[in-house]
Motif scaffolding. Structure first.
Motif, PDB file in Angstrom:
ATOM      1  N   GLY A  31       0.913  -1.208   0.202  1.00  0.00           N
ATOM      2  CA  GLY A  31       0.035  -0.111  -0.069  1.00  0.00           C
ATOM      3  C   GLY A  31       0.713   1.289  -0.037  1.00  0.00           C
ATOM      4  O   GLY A  31       1.821   1.127  -0.391  1.00  0.00           O
ATOM      5  N   VAL A  32       0.211   2.490   0.295  1.00  0.00           N
ATOM      6  CA  VAL A  32       0.901   3.702   0.442  1.00  0.00           C
ATOM      7  C   VAL A  32       1.059   4.159   1.812  1.00  0.00           C
ATOM      8  O   VAL A  32       0.566   3.607   2.901  1.00  0.00           O
ATOM      9  N   ALA A  56      -4.848   8.157   5.812  1.00  0.00           N
ATOM     10  CA  ALA A  56      -6.309   8.365   6.109  1.00  0.00           C
ATOM     11  C   ALA A  56      -7.020   7.324   6.425  1.00  0.00           C
ATOM     12  O   ALA A  56      -6.285   6.066   6.308  1.00  0.00           O
ATOM     13  N   ALA A  57      -8.050   7.283   7.280  1.00  0.00           N
ATOM     14  CA  ALA A  57      -8.622   6.041   7.646  1.00  0.00           C
ATOM     15  C   ALA A  57      -9.221   5.387   6.241  1.00  0.00           C
ATOM     16  O   ALA A  57      -9.185   6.022   5.295  1.00  0.00           O
ATOM     17  N   ASP A  58      -9.345   4.083   6.472  1.00  0.00           N
ATOM     18  CA  ASP A  58      -9.864   3.270   5.160  1.00  0.00           C
ATOM     19  C   ASP A  58      -8.785   3.167   4.122  1.00  0.00           C
ATOM     20  O   ASP A  58      -9.085   3.275   3.057  1.00  0.00           O
ATOM     21  N   THR A  59      -7.532   3.291   4.441  1.00  0.00           N
ATOM     22  CA  THR A  59      -6.330   3.296   3.336  1.00  0.00           C
ATOM     23  C   THR A  59      -6.746   2.038   2.692  1.00  0.00           C
ATOM     24  O   THR A  59      -6.633   1.088   3.273  1.00  0.00           O
ATOM     25  N   PRO A  60      -6.807   2.035   1.440  1.00  0.00           N
ATOM     26  CA  PRO A  60      -6.891   0.684   0.711  1.00  0.00           C
ATOM     27  C   PRO A  60      -5.664  -0.126   0.992  1.00  0.00           C
ATOM     28  O   PRO A  60      -4.402   0.186   1.200  1.00  0.00           O
ATOM     29  N   ASP A  61      -5.999  -1.364   0.924  1.00  0.00           N
ATOM     30  CA  ASP A  61      -5.014  -2.481   1.319  1.00  0.00           C
ATOM     31  C   ASP A  61      -4.706  -3.010  -0.009  1.00  0.00           C
ATOM     32  O   ASP A  61      -5.450  -4.063  -0.674  1.00  0.00           O
ATOM     33  N   LEU A  62      -3.625  -2.567  -0.807  1.00  0.00           N
ATOM     34  CA  LEU A  62      -3.272  -3.064  -2.226  1.00  0.00           C
ATOM     35  C   LEU A  62      -1.751  -2.938  -2.465  1.00  0.00           C
ATOM     36  O   LEU A  62      -1.245  -2.148  -1.788  1.00  0.00           O
TER      37      LEU A  62
END
Length: 172
Positions: free
Chosen positions: A48-49, A61-67
């Protein structure tokens, strides 16, 4: 700078390198780097980032994508864009937005740095369809950026001057 799965940055005084602790940071492979300021930067990683700003690592930020993130860029409005396997993601303030890329418009992840923010606000990326695609964030539409000679785009790389260098091939 990655050395033996660790991260270090150059100190301001001379050429001395100072190791930065990765406590609570995303691990994995670092794919791309974006400088935010002389002391802060963003990383695109296989997990991820991540953002480094003294003195901590944090999810931005909240709910950062898991990718897996292959490339990262900042646009003229300060939004952070990242390219995943099947989407472009934008961190706009504290909110994530996802722009899916399907079929031949899918992001080509074999090459990092192939993500560019243009002066008019569009995001340009290399697709698996061997072309450049342009996302208009206002409408969410993706359109092809056609090579003037109709050539296929094999690779693209963001240059320090903000331009995108491409490697192209005559159509088969």
């Amino acid at each position: 700078i990655q050395r033996d799965s660790s991260l270090s940055i150059r100190a301001r005084e001379g050429e001395k390198e100072v190791a930065m602790e990765r406590r609570l940071a995303l691990s994995g492979t670092y794919n791309d780097l974006l400088h935010e300021s002389p002391s802060a930067f963003w990383l695109a990683t296989t997990h991820g980032v991540a953002r480094y700003a003294p003195a901590l690592w944090s999810a931005p930020a909240a709910d950062t994508p898991d990718l897996i993130v292959n490339a990262i860029v900042e646009d003229r409005d300060g939004r952070i864009w990242s390219a995943g396997d099947d989407s472009l993601f934008c961190l706009d303030g504290g909110r994530w937005r996802q722009y899916r890329t399907m079929g031949a418009l899918k992001v080509r992840t074999l090459r990092t740095g192939a993500l560019l923010a243009t002066g008019d606000g569009r995001i340009v990326y290399l697709s698996i369809g061997r072309s450049l695609e342009s996302l208009d964030p206002r409408s969410g539409r993706i359109r092809a950026v056609v090579h003037p000679a109709g050539r296929a785009i094999l690779a693209a790389d963001r240059q320090p001057n903000g331009h995108l260098a491409i490697l192209s091939q005559d159509p088969a």
